[in-house]
Write an enzyme that holds these catalytic residues in place. Structure first.
Site, mmCIF file in Angstrom:
data_model
loop_
_atom_site.group_PDB
_atom_site.id
_atom_site.type_symbol
_atom_site.label_atom_id
_atom_site.label_comp_id
_atom_site.label_asym_id
_atom_site.label_seq_id
_atom_site.Cartn_x
_atom_site.Cartn_y
_atom_site.Cartn_z
ATOM 1 N N SER A 1 -9.834 2.096 2.964
ATOM 2 C CA SER A 1 -8.977 2.915 2.133
ATOM 3 C C SER A 1 -7.950 2.128 1.329
ATOM 4 C CB SER A 1 -8.219 3.919 3.009
ATOM 5 O OG SER A 1 -7.318 3.244 3.878
ATOM 6 N N SER B 1 -10.150 -0.355 7.075
ATOM 7 C CA SER B 1 -9.554 -0.266 5.731
ATOM 8 C C SER B 1 -8.855 -1.511 5.221
ATOM 9 C CB SER B 1 -8.571 0.886 5.683
ATOM 10 O OG SER B 1 -9.266 2.084 5.592
ATOM 11 N N LYS C 1 0.872 -1.184 0.000
ATOM 12 C CA LYS C 1 0.000 0.000 0.000
ATOM 13 C C LYS C 1 0.905 1.230 0.000
ATOM 14 C CE LYS C 1 -3.839 2.101 2.647
ATOM 15 N NZ LYS C 1 -4.730 1.988 3.830
HETATM 16 N N1 GLN Z 1 -13.313 4.386 6.360
HETATM 17 C C1 GLN Z 1 -12.737 4.861 7.581
HETATM 18 C C2 GLN Z 1 -12.322 6.293 7.397
HETATM 19 O O1 GLN Z 1 -12.613 6.830 6.405
HETATM 20 C C3 GLN Z 1 -11.559 3.994 7.978
HETATM 21 C C4 GLN Z 1 -10.377 4.232 7.141
HETATM 22 C C5 GLN Z 1 -9.201 3.378 7.541
HETATM 23 O O2 GLN Z 1 -9.344 2.349 8.205
HETATM 24 N N2 GLN Z 1 -8.018 3.861 7.194
HETATM 25 O O3 GLN Z 1 -11.735 6.887 8.230
#
Ligand code: GLN
Length: 487
Positions: A154, A178, A79
């Site tokens: 994400s 995410s 990532k």
């Molecule tokens: N969807 C959540 C957010 O927007 C979690 C994102 C994540 O785990 N990095 O913050």
């Protein structure tokens, strides 16, 4: 050869048996990325030359009888939140579009030390903020099961790339879901370990008390192999835990007979799409036939996890992102008039809308007068949520439920409605607030789209969690399904 339909474990055996080489596998997966990434947009940066050199080094080691272990020579991708020395590291943001990291993250060092071959950096929501991979500066990532749908976020690039078998595994990070949510949406296996198990050094910070690195793979066995190599204490991360890493691989094979799985009643209430519920119920039945007992549990404060997260995470993000000021590295606006103008225009130009929204929410929650009402209050509720989980774990070995309330949704469908978007993580966020390990495994499909089961373990219960997922994958085939266009 159909090497992309194989697991890391199978590829490792094939190399060991002399049936293939790291070079051949690396070329195969490079060709997969070249053929298919145009439509999926999973990679931000490709490092194919370095990958081929690393593959040759792995083959040379093996020829000399010096293999580094089971992951030596196996291709994967990171990532783009992990700093990679000499390679662009963007975190999905225009702010870091020109940033070449001068050092490697600990996770990067560790997988390199295991001999893995990195094909590049995967697309992601900007600064890991999002649930659909639509906030990236580098464009939307598509779901390999249906390219009109989101892959989740994400870590959408990492999940979609494994779902389409462009690489056998990837790294990810999970602050509120995410890893688990995109794993569910892309039909693959993803694990977020206990907070502190994997070093955050060199992993660009979003919400430091919640961020944790983990893995995407096609099986729990593969995820165990990689997590084993990534885990461990790191003196460069003060939140990493000084505790030996359990053996995650040899324990895979233990019977689940006599174990108890807790089903939080709040996770099976209104709002759960019927197709998701049906697939999760079927998976629970499968667990019963593996000898587990099932018990309803109560997590009375879990309903507050999304509001608590959207105070705590933006608050931490607003502090973490203050470093992007145009002075030290990253984007800088042209011809600033003075220092204030430099800050203002650099940040106005460098950050996207969702990141700005989080910075504003976080700054507000931390400002004097609101700090006690929002931030301190949220921290107190966070403790209650954690205590609810710990209490439940006095009676059960694992907790299970749906990973997401619904199926992968359409691109653009939720982008105008941040609150609806935030609710995608309703089942995953509490696990981060409690610092627990969680994973998602594919357990069904509806309308050709995958459905995930979330499993949650006790603190440092990664071995037990992975074994539970592995046992399910021994008696079912959902993890073997590959989208038609990518077989
Ligand atoms: N969807 C959540 C957010 O927007 C979690 C994102 C994540 O785990 N990095 O913050």
């Amino acid at each position: 050869m159909t090497w992309h339909t194989k697991t890391l474990t199978e590829l490792s055996s094939a190399i060991a048996a002399g049936e293939t080489t790291s070079r051949e596998l690396t070329e195969h997966f490079i060709a997969r990325v070249e053929a298919h990434d145009g439509e999926l947009n999973t990679f931000v940066t490709r490092t194919f030359d370095a990958a081929l050199a690393a593959a040759e080094a792995a083959d040379a080691r093996r020829a000399a009888g010096e293999s580094l272990g089971p992951l030596d020579g196996l291709p994967f991708a990171h990532k783009d939140i992990f700093c990679t020395k000499g390679v662009k590291t963007t975190c999905g943001s225009k702010m870091l579009d020109n940033f070449i990291s001068p050092y490697d993250a600990t996770v990067v060092e560790k997988l390199q030390a295991a001999g893995m071959v990195c094909l590049g950096k995967t697309n992601m929501d900007e600064f890991a903020m999002g649930s659909s991979n639509e906030t990236s500066y580098y464009g939307d990532v598509k779901n390999p099961w249906d390219t009109s749908k989101v892959p989740g976020g994400s870590s959408g690039g990492s999940a979609s790339a494994v779902g389409a078998r462009l690489v056998p595994a990837t790294t990810g990070t999970d602050t509120g879901g995410s890893i688990r949510q995109p794993a569910a949406f892309c039909g693959i296996t993803g694990i977020k370990p206990t907070y502190g198990r994997v070093s955050r050094y060199g992993m660009i910070a979003f919400a430091s008390s919640l961020d944790q690195a983990g893995v995407f793979a096609t099986t729990a066995e593969d995820a165990a192999l990689m997590l084993q190599a990534m885990s461990g204490f790191d003196e460069r991360d003060s939140t990493s835990i000084e505790r030996p890493v359990d053996d995650l691989v040899t324990g895979l094979g233990e019977s689940l007979a006599g174990k108890t799985i807790g089903l939080p009643k709040q996770f099976f209430a209104d709002g759960l799409e019927p197709e998701v519920k049906a697939a999760v119920d079927a998976a629970i039945n499968e667990y019963k036939s593996l000898g587990t007992e099932v018990k309803e549990i109560d997590l009375p404060n879990i309903g507050l996890s999304v509001p608590v997260y959207y105070v705590v995470a933006p608050a931490e993000a607003s502090a973490n992102l203050s470093r992007f000021d145009g002075v030290r590295y990253g984007h800088r606006c042209d011809n600033p008039e003075d220092l204030t103008d430099l800050y203002k225009r650099t940040r106005a130009e460098g950050f996207g809308d969702e990141v700005k929204r989080r910075i504003m929410m976080g700054t507000y929650a931390l400002s004097s007068g609101y700090y006690d009402a929002y931030y301190i209050k949220a921290q107190k509720i966070r403790r209650l949520i954690r205590d609810d989980f710990l209490k439940a774990f006095e009676e059960v070995d694992l907790i299970a439920g749906p990973t997401t309330p619904g199926l992968p949704f359409g691109l653009g469908e939720q982008t105008d409605d941040p609150v609806t978007m935030y609710l995608n993580d309703i089942f995953t966020i509490g696990v981060n607030l409690a610092g627990l390990p969680g994973m998602s495994i594919p357990v069904g499909e509806a309308s050709g789209l995958p459905i995930g089961l979330q499993l949650v373990g006790k603190h440092f219960g990664e071995a037990e969690l992975l074994n539970a997922a592995h046992q399910y994958q021994q008696v079912t085939d959902w993890h073997k399904a590959i989208p038609a266009a990518y077989q």
